[in-house]
Design an enzyme around this catalytic site. Structure first.
Site, mmCIF file in Angstrom:
data_model
loop_
_atom_site.group_PDB
_atom_site.id
_atom_site.type_symbol
_atom_site.label_atom_id
_atom_site.label_comp_id
_atom_site.label_asym_id
_atom_site.label_seq_id
_atom_site.Cartn_x
_atom_site.Cartn_y
_atom_site.Cartn_z
ATOM 1 N N GLU A 296 0.822 -1.208 0.000
ATOM 2 C CA GLU A 296 0.000 0.000 0.000
ATOM 3 C C GLU A 296 0.861 1.265 0.000
ATOM 4 O OE1 GLU A 296 -2.348 -0.422 3.496
ATOM 5 O OE2 GLU A 296 -3.061 -2.425 2.959
ATOM 6 N N ARG A 299 3.225 7.772 -0.276
ATOM 7 C CA ARG A 299 4.196 8.854 -0.442
ATOM 8 C C ARG A 299 5.320 8.477 -1.409
ATOM 9 N NH1 ARG A 299 5.422 11.067 4.186
ATOM 10 N NH2 ARG A 299 4.104 9.782 5.547
ATOM 11 N N ASP A 342 1.457 14.960 9.382
ATOM 12 C CA ASP A 342 2.410 13.952 8.901
ATOM 13 C C ASP A 342 3.809 14.154 9.473
ATOM 14 O OD1 ASP A 342 2.752 11.633 7.254
ATOM 15 O OD2 ASP A 342 3.811 12.860 5.784
ATOM 16 N N CYS A 377 -5.276 33.721 10.440
ATOM 17 C CA CYS A 377 -5.200 34.518 11.662
ATOM 18 C C CYS A 377 -4.784 33.707 12.885
ATOM 19 C CB CYS A 377 -6.556 35.180 11.928
ATOM 20 S SG CYS A 377 -7.020 36.395 10.686
ATOM 21 N N ASP A 378 -4.450 32.450 12.696
ATOM 22 C CA ASP A 378 -4.102 31.572 13.805
ATOM 23 C C ASP A 378 -2.584 31.512 13.974
ATOM 24 O OD1 ASP A 378 -3.886 29.632 15.733
ATOM 25 O OD2 ASP A 378 -5.194 28.195 14.731
ATOM 26 N N TYR A 407 0.370 13.840 1.593
ATOM 27 C CA TYR A 407 -0.396 14.373 2.714
ATOM 28 C C TYR A 407 -0.341 15.903 2.745
ATOM 29 C CZ TYR A 407 -0.281 9.480 3.819
ATOM 30 O OH TYR A 407 -0.402 8.118 3.727
#
Length: 432
Positions: A296, A299, A342, A377-378, A407
């Site tokens: 599977e 990346r 990730d 704004c964070d 990801y």
């Protein structure tokens, strides 16, 4: 080794592998292969052309789309597919859709007969929408919603994983004709994302689960494992393959005839060759050639094939700080969510400084220390708190991040009203 000789060796092995797997199209019969060097040049040209078009539009007084963007090298995905078949000819890849569900990436992999690892109804629908046969799908989520199990049954998607007794009772009721893989836990302590914290039966429990499956008359066909996303420990694969052999023996003792091993994902680009050598040797040692082996990877196929360009939208200098603060138009709520989800550490490089394009400039990191913030704004939206660049930048300059295919686009959001980054594709003729 000359590039053309390496290419021919990869293609020869790939053609043999695709014949064994029953793929419709020989891998190298329908595309033009390009070397990594030529792809890097094409990526640089794509960056330059796209940014120059943005600047020309601004000069004309037109609304200029200066949002961040990716350059996606589809030939890079193809090269990784060749590399996989050359190094692991026995292992059929089932691409992990969750890693990057970009439609063109999926279409490319589908074209060459790759299988697909899906974990939700949405992913199943997306892959079936490409015309993929259900037997090229593994529903690799050990804990599935009942409605999703029913959906898989209705579409003839039979191969799926489990790791607990409740899942067996669920499958017995809603998909009794499924072909099941027992997901086992692994030592994933050296991976970026430790999936065994959430999934996988221990060897103390596998025998009990097989007993339950036997009593329910369910068809368990093999074993699956995952050493964790982004594994840096090659020995984790050896240990997991050895554990799988033990569970195969447990199945044989209970009258099961296992014929399938799923070795999961976790493959890193830079360590792949050595890991593949170890896996080949371990498979030959512990499993007869008659055992079908799938995997599977996610990346491995896409990480290095996507590069992200971001624009400096603001700059702030503090009198009492040595570092400059740059604010760019993508961040952890967008494409660079990989920093949070990730555990990645993207390296910022200068793409355009003033009138100079410096993509692939090997000047080095330099002594210009800076913060790089995302646009929201964070204050959580920080890309780097101690980046080193060779030049001081100004508003309107560009930065890029390589290895941005895994990801990133998959989990990007529109938080705070910011759009997700568009994608500029190279080598789209590979899809014809």
């Amino acid at each position: 080794m000359p590039a053309i000789m390496e290419k021919n060796m990869l293609v020869s092995e790939s053609l043999r592998t695709t014949e064994l797997l029953g793929h419709v199209k020989p891998i190298d019969s329908v595309v033009t292969w390009s070397s990594p060097g030529s792809s890097r040049q094409a990526i640089g040209e794509a960056f330059k052309n796209t940014i120059e078009e943005i600047e020309r539009a601004a000069v004309r007084g037109e609304p200029a789309d200066s949002d961040a963007f990716f350059v996606a090298d589809l030939n890079g995905v193809y090269r990784q597919l060749l590399r996989w078949h050359a190094k692991l000819p026995r292992v059929q890849p089932f691409y992990a859709v969750k890693c990057n569900p970009d439609p063109k990436v999926l279409a490319l992999l589908n074209k060459f007969g790759t299988g697909f690892d899906c974990a939700s109804k949405g992913e199943l629908e997306q892959i079936l929408g490409l015309g993929v046969s259900p037997d090229r799908i593994v529903y690799a989520n050990p804990c599935k919603a009942i409605t999703y199990v029913r959906y898989a049954a209705s579409k003839g998607i039979n191969l799926m994983t489990f790791d607990n007794a409740d899942e067996l009772y669920k499958v017995k009721q809603h998909h009794p004709n499924s072909r099941l893989l027992l997901r086992i836990s692994t030592d994933d302590s050296n991976s970026l994302c430790r999936l065994s914290l959430k999934f996988g039966a221990s060897l103390d429990d596998t025998g009990k689960l097989l007993d339950i499956a036997k009593s329910l008359e369910l068809n368990v066909v093999g074993v699956s494992f995952h050493v964790g996303s982004g594994s840096y420990d090659p020995s984790a694969f050896l240990d997991a393959i050895q554990r799988s052999r033990q569970v195969f023996d447990q199945g044989l003792e209970r009258g099961f005839n296992f014929d399938l091993l799923d070795i999961g994902g976790g493959f890193m680009n830079d360590s792949f060759d050595g890991v593949a050598d170890l896996i080949r040797s371990a498979l030959d040692t512990y499993f007869d050639p008659s055992i079908r082996v799938i995997s599977e990877p996610g990346r491995f196929f896409v990480s290095s094939s996507f590069t992200l360009a971001v624009n400096v939208i603001a700059k702030r200098k503090l009198d009492d700080e040595e570092k400059v603060m740059y604010y760019v138009n993508d961040g952890v709520y967008g494409s660079l969510n990989c920093i949070l989800f990730d555990h990645q550490h993207p390296v910022a490089r200068v793409l355009k400084c003033g009138s100079r394009f410096v993509y692939n400039d090997l000047v080095g990191t330099g002594q210009h220390r800076c913060f790089i913030w995302g646009p929201t704004c964070d204050s959580l939206d920080v890309i780097a708190n101690d980046a080193h660049l060779p030049y001081e930048l100004n508003v309107g300059d560009w930065i890029y991040f390589e290895d941005a295919g895994a990801y990133t686009v998959a989990a990007a959001s529109c938080f705070n009203g910011f759009k997700t980054s568009r994608i500029v594709y190279l080598d789209t003729d590979i899809l014809d």
